[in-house]
Design an enzyme around this catalytic site. Structure first.
Site, PDB file in Angstrom:
ATOM      1  N   GLY A  53       2.758  -1.321   7.324  1.00 31.42           N
ATOM      2  CA  GLY A  53       1.806  -2.232   7.003  1.00 31.42           C
ATOM      3  C   GLY A  53       0.736  -1.722   6.081  1.00 31.42           C
ATOM      4  O   GLY A  53       0.484  -0.702   6.304  1.00 31.42           O
ATOM      5  N   ARG A  95       6.655   5.156  -0.293  1.00 31.82           N
ATOM      6  CA  ARG A  95       6.992   3.766  -0.536  1.00 31.82           C
ATOM      7  C   ARG A  95       5.968   3.264  -1.753  1.00 31.82           C
ATOM      8  O   ARG A  95       5.065   3.754  -1.833  1.00 31.82           O
ATOM      9  CB  ARG A  95       6.537   2.949   0.659  1.00 31.82           C
ATOM     10  CG  ARG A  95       7.342   3.222   1.934  1.00 31.82           C
ATOM     11  CD  ARG A  95       7.239   2.367   3.237  1.00 31.82           C
ATOM     12  NE  ARG A  95       7.854   0.869   3.242  1.00 31.82           N
ATOM     13  CZ  ARG A  95       7.709  -0.002   3.651  1.00 31.82           C
ATOM     14  NH1 ARG A  95       6.588  -0.193   4.715  1.00 31.82           N
ATOM     15  NH2 ARG A  95       8.325  -1.020   3.634  1.00 31.82           N
ATOM     16  N   ASP A 243       0.966  -7.075   0.394  1.00 32.39           N
ATOM     17  CA  ASP A 243       1.025  -5.560   0.098  1.00 32.39           C
ATOM     18  C   ASP A 243       0.418  -4.939  -1.427  1.00 32.39           C
ATOM     19  O   ASP A 243      -0.130  -4.014  -1.431  1.00 32.39           O
ATOM     20  CB  ASP A 243       2.373  -4.935   0.031  1.00 32.39           C
ATOM     21  CG  ASP A 243       2.807  -5.047   1.438  1.00 32.39           C
ATOM     22  OD1 ASP A 243       3.239  -6.084   2.091  1.00 32.39           O
ATOM     23  OD2 ASP A 243       3.062  -4.180   2.031  1.00 32.39           O
ATOM     24  N   ASN A 253       4.551  -9.645  -0.920  1.00 32.47           N
ATOM     25  CA  ASN A 253       4.393  -9.215   0.506  1.00 32.47           C
ATOM     26  C   ASN A 253       5.855  -9.096   0.961  1.00 32.47           C
ATOM     27  O   ASN A 253       6.918  -9.438   0.254  1.00 32.47           O
ATOM     28  CB  ASN A 253       3.561 -10.511   1.247  1.00 32.47           C
ATOM     29  CG  ASN A 253       3.425 -10.309   2.970  1.00 32.47           C
ATOM     30  OD1 ASN A 253       2.633  -9.183   3.081  1.00 32.47           O
ATOM     31  ND2 ASN A 253       3.827 -11.356   3.635  1.00 32.47           N
ATOM     32  N   LYS A 254       5.876  -8.819   2.288  1.00 30.37           N
ATOM     33  CA  LYS A 254       7.365  -8.935   2.818  1.00 30.37           C
ATOM     34  C   LYS A 254       8.411  -9.956   2.336  1.00 30.37           C
ATOM     35  O   LYS A 254       8.026 -11.054   2.225  1.00 30.37           O
ATOM     36  CB  LYS A 254       7.104  -9.150   4.453  1.00 30.37           C
ATOM     37  CG  LYS A 254       8.607  -8.971   5.118  1.00 30.37           C
ATOM     38  CD  LYS A 254       9.448  -7.756   4.886  1.00 30.37           C
ATOM     39  CE  LYS A 254       8.540  -6.459   5.140  1.00 30.37           C
ATOM     40  NZ  LYS A 254       9.482  -5.353   4.387  1.00 30.37           N
TER      41      LYS A 254
HETATM   42  O1  MRU Z   1       7.830  -3.360   5.264  1.00 30.55           O
HETATM   43  P1  MRU Z   1       6.571  -3.542   6.080  1.00 30.55           P
HETATM   44  O2  MRU Z   1       6.834  -3.760   7.407  1.00 30.55           O
HETATM   45  O3  MRU Z   1       5.593  -2.344   5.644  1.00 30.55           O
HETATM   46  O4  MRU Z   1       5.877  -4.889   5.274  1.00 30.55           O
HETATM   47  C1  MRU Z   1       4.638  -5.134   5.866  1.00 30.55           C
HETATM   48  C2  MRU Z   1       4.155  -6.403   5.031  1.00 30.55           C
HETATM   49  O5  MRU Z   1       4.866  -6.995   4.254  1.00 30.55           O
HETATM   50  C3  MRU Z   1       2.829  -7.060   5.641  1.00 30.55           C
HETATM   51  O6  MRU Z   1       2.727  -8.265   5.561  1.00 30.55           O
HETATM   52  C4  MRU Z   1       1.588  -6.452   4.626  1.00 30.55           C
HETATM   53  O7  MRU Z   1       1.740  -5.068   4.720  1.00 30.55           O
HETATM   54  C5  MRU Z   1       0.576  -6.748   5.375  1.00 30.55           C
HETATM   55  S1  MRU Z   1      -0.113  -5.741   6.674  1.00 30.55           S
HETATM   56  C6  MRU Z   1      -1.874  -6.343   7.103  1.00 30.55           C
END
Ligand code: MRU
Length: 352
Positions: A53, A95, A243, A253-254
């Site tokens: 996150g 990352r 992100d 974002n995801k």
């Molecule tokens: O791969 P992840 O689980 O780290 O991806 C996270 C996301 O895409 C979240 O939506 C984003 O980091 C926002 S968290 C407040």
């Protein structure tokens, strides 16, 4: 019934030299806390999504840098700066997509840079102060985002969310889930549709778990069911996290988020991105320049199943994020207010 809208998911160890995190990769089956002390353990925790996150990886990295700063054995400023910068670069390389990671680490390195010539023993306490400031600021930012988001909602609304942008992805409340959790604390009730979020199931494992614990009416759906629940009129808003937000409002974002936005546009449902201003990256002009993390194909082929669910060795494409075009975004909700198109103007004005 006691609902839980706060989780103690990141803190320093009792001796103050390591970090204890709630291991998100084990949820919801195990609530396991792990202690991390070495650079490799901390890097690995980010890489393997034990801590994940965007905002919380920034907070985690800041405390990690402090702890690793304590381990640097030297006494002159220049050597300390060089080693500390190397540590920050190492953590930052875990990352690529979430800008909060490098943003927080840059703040930590700047803390050292702004104290030229000082002995490390005098700089270390300031590193702890900076890491704590990043955490405290995030708590305030999440609360403000939650208030702005909640101002759009009315009791009983249906909200579709993707991935997990809740309290464990931040310091408290979360971003996309923040208005829902804050509203719940105030006695409001919403109907939340959580996309399961293939392939790592952050929606199923984390969002459903967080919302259920908080007493929120949550319904888990597979990613390919979002169009159906939208068409049926169950969803009044889409709330997602972010992100990295480029200067023109394009938002990473995801993976799967851009599909949600396209469907929301089709059905006339407002689609909001919620995130702190630390996620806005004016140095990145558009979404095309955002580096998208590619992850292990076995996350698609093997993960979660007792037997492979695809032919062995089949080619897979596994981008962890996608970019939602700014034209699909109804508003970007930050701690400073809600930005509207044209985002190149509203985002720049917000950060002035
Ligand atoms: O791969 P992840 O689980 O780290 O991806 C996270 C996301 O895409 C979240 O939506 C984003 O980091 C926002 S968290 C407040």
């Amino acid at each position: 019934m006691q609902y839980n809208t706060t989780i103690d998911h990141i803190r320093l160890t009792d001796d103050g030299r390591g970090i204890v995190i709630l291991d998100q990769s084990q949820l919801p089956n195990k609530t396991e806390y792990v202690e991390l002390r070495t650079a490799e353990e901390m890097y690995g925790a980010i890489k393997t999504l034990r801590v994940r996150g965007a905002p919380v990886i920034g907070i985690f990295a800041a405390f990690a840098a402090y702890c690793l700063g304590l381990q640097i054995e030297c006494c002159d400023y220049e050597t300390f700066l060089k080693k500390f910068t190397g540590t920050a670069e190492y953590l930052s390389s875990s990352r690529p997509t979430a800008v909060n990671l490098s943003w927080a680490l840059n703040r930590m390195v700047e803390t050292v840079r702004k104290r030229p010539g000082r002995p490390p023993s005098q700089i270390i306490p300031d590193l702890l102060t900076e890491a704590r400031a990043i955490l405290e600021e995030d708590i305030a930012m999440c609360l403000a985002i939650s208030e702005f988001g909640l101002s759009l909602l009315k009791d009983g609304d249906g909200i579709l969310t993707h991935c997990n942008a809740g309290q464990i992805a931040t310091s408290r409340y979360g971003t996309a889930l923040g208005p829902i959790l804050l509203g719940r604390e105030r006695g409001m009730q919403f109907r939340v549709y959580a996309d399961e979020t293939r392939p790592l199931l952050q929606g199923a494992r984390l969002t459903a778990w967080e919302l259920q614990n908080a007493g929120v009416d949550v319904t888990l759906i597979c990613d390919n069911m979002a169009s159906m629940v939208m068409k049926k009129g169950y969803v009044q808003y889409c709330f997602v996290g972010c992100d990295r937000i480029a200067a023109n409002g394009d938002t990473a974002n995801k993976i799967g988020t851009s599909g949600v936005a396209i469907m929301a546009k089709h059905y006339g449902i407002p689609f909001y991105v919620l995130g702190p201003t630390s996620t806005i990256d004016l140095a990145t002009p558009t979404g095309s320049e955002i580096e998208i993390e590619l992850r292990d194909p076995d996350e698609i082929r093997l993960k979660w199943y007792s037997e492979p669910m695809a032919p062995r060795g089949v080619k897979c494409y596994n981008p962890a994020f996608d970019v939602t075009d700014n034209s699909l975004i109804s508003g970007i909700i930050t701690e400073k207010g809600i930005c509207r198109a044209p985002y190149s103007e509203s985002l720049a004005a917000l950060l002035k």
